[in-house]
Design a protein around this motif. Sequence first.
Motif, PDB file in Angstrom:
ATOM      1  N   ASP A 112      -8.048  -0.642   2.991  1.00  0.00           N
ATOM      2  CA  ASP A 112      -7.171   0.214   3.837  1.00  0.00           C
ATOM      3  C   ASP A 112      -5.702  -0.119   3.300  1.00  0.00           C
ATOM      4  OD1 ASP A 112      -9.053   1.620   5.604  1.00  0.00           O
ATOM      5  OD2 ASP A 112      -9.226  -0.162   6.795  1.00  0.00           O
ATOM      6  N   ALA A 113      -4.945   0.936   3.133  1.00  0.00           N
ATOM      7  CA  ALA A 113      -3.392   0.524   2.959  1.00  0.00           C
ATOM      8  C   ALA A 113      -2.665   1.875   3.818  1.00  0.00           C
ATOM      9  CB  ALA A 113      -3.128   0.873   1.455  1.00  0.00           C
ATOM     10  N   ARG A 114      -1.485   1.160   4.181  1.00  0.00           N
ATOM     11  CA  ARG A 114      -0.929   2.061   5.235  1.00  0.00           C
ATOM     12  C   ARG A 114       0.485   1.933   4.644  1.00  0.00           C
ATOM     13  NH1 ARG A 114      -0.088   4.744   9.945  1.00  0.00           N
ATOM     14  NH2 ARG A 114      -2.204   4.360  10.649  1.00  0.00           N
ATOM     15  N   GLN A 115       1.194   3.212   4.203  1.00  0.00           N
ATOM     16  CA  GLN A 115       2.677   3.034   3.740  1.00  0.00           C
ATOM     17  C   GLN A 115       3.651   2.995   4.918  1.00  0.00           C
ATOM     18  OE1 GLN A 115       4.931   6.676   2.343  1.00  0.00           O
ATOM     19  NE2 GLN A 115       4.665   5.635   0.262  1.00  0.00           N
ATOM     20  N   VAL A 117       7.118   2.138   4.498  1.00  0.00           N
ATOM     21  CA  VAL A 117       8.473   2.805   3.829  1.00  0.00           C
ATOM     22  C   VAL A 117       8.386   3.265   2.589  1.00  0.00           C
ATOM     23  CG1 VAL A 117      10.860   2.002   3.017  1.00  0.00           C
ATOM     24  CG2 VAL A 117       9.699   0.849   4.948  1.00  0.00           C
ATOM     25  N   GLY A 118       8.613   4.467   2.382  1.00  0.00           N
ATOM     26  CA  GLY A 118       8.558   5.124   1.034  1.00  0.00           C
ATOM     27  C   GLY A 118       9.922   5.763   0.663  1.00  0.00           C
ATOM     28  N   GLY A 119      10.364   5.749  -0.530  1.00  0.00           N
ATOM     29  CA  GLY A 119      11.499   6.236  -0.950  1.00  0.00           C
ATOM     30  C   GLY A 119      11.734   6.468  -2.552  1.00  0.00           C
ATOM     31  N   PRO A 120      12.785   6.876  -3.176  1.00  0.00           N
ATOM     32  CA  PRO A 120      13.043   6.847  -4.468  1.00  0.00           C
ATOM     33  C   PRO A 120      12.937   5.492  -5.167  1.00  0.00           C
ATOM     34  CG  PRO A 120      14.945   7.514  -3.385  1.00  0.00           C
ATOM     35  CD  PRO A 120      14.005   7.412  -2.408  1.00  0.00           C
ATOM     36  N   GLY A 121      13.227   4.483  -4.421  1.00  0.00           N
ATOM     37  CA  GLY A 121      13.390   3.242  -5.151  1.00  0.00           C
ATOM     38  C   GLY A 121      12.157   2.259  -5.119  1.00  0.00           C
ATOM     39  N   GLY A 122      11.125   2.685  -4.114  1.00  0.00           N
ATOM     40  CA  GLY A 122       9.788   1.910  -4.049  1.00  0.00           C
ATOM     41  C   GLY A 122       9.388   2.278  -2.731  1.00  0.00           C
ATOM     42  N   TRP A 123       8.131   1.441  -2.358  1.00  0.00           N
ATOM     43  CA  TRP A 123       7.335   1.591  -0.979  1.00  0.00           C
ATOM     44  C   TRP A 123       7.216   0.319  -0.773  1.00  0.00           C
ATOM     45  CZ3 TRP A 123       3.007   3.273  -5.063  1.00  0.00           C
ATOM     46  CH2 TRP A 123       3.294   4.690  -5.605  1.00  0.00           C
ATOM     47  N   LEU A 124       6.692   0.269   0.583  1.00  0.00           N
ATOM     48  CA  LEU A 124       6.439  -1.009   1.264  1.00  0.00           C
ATOM     49  C   LEU A 124       4.976  -0.504   2.215  1.00  0.00           C
ATOM     50  CD1 LEU A 124       6.470  -3.798   2.464  1.00  0.00           C
ATOM     51  CD2 LEU A 124       7.813  -2.987   4.301  1.00  0.00           C
ATOM     52  N   TYR A 125       3.831  -1.306   1.827  1.00  0.00           N
ATOM     53  CA  TYR A 125       2.586  -1.129   2.259  1.00  0.00           C
ATOM     54  C   TYR A 125       2.058  -2.024   2.969  1.00  0.00           C
ATOM     55  CZ  TYR A 125       1.614   3.617   0.038  1.00  0.00           C
ATOM     56  OH  TYR A 125       1.664   4.739  -0.391  1.00  0.00           O
TER      57      TYR A 125
END
Length: 148
Positions: A112-115, A117-125
């Motif tokens: 399982d993965a949950r995003q 933070v997501g934006g033009p610079g990257g993601w945090l999952y």
Amino acid sequence: MSAEIVGAFSLRELIPHAQRMCLLDTILDWDQHTVRCTTSSHRDPLNPLRSGGRLAALHLCEYGAQAAAVHGGLLARQAHGGSAAPGMLAALRAVHLAVERIDDIEDELIVDARQRVGGPGGWLYEFEIRVGSRWLARGRASVIFSHG
């Protein structure tokens, strides 16, 4: 949840990993924030992450990162019919492992993965890998995009 369930062939189109390095087998379900995948690649004697015939639990971080990449690919396909921007795993944080190795686990892994933070610079999952209701690994993965 999306009605679209993606098979292994399409799954490989969502991430840059080729052949056996694509560790995930199936996408069970996904929505705007989460993805749930399954795999039995940890039992494959030709798994490219094996060393000395064994597969360490630390490699579950790669399974979690691949689930994040799959989710990003699904979101990109949904948004514009294309693929996600190329990214690089930048950091792993708060990783907790409940086992030492995974090659001796007979059951299918649920990834399982949950995003967060997501934006033009990257993601945090955040990710969690388990067998049934027993968790094997948890943590966070940061991905940055190369815009060059």
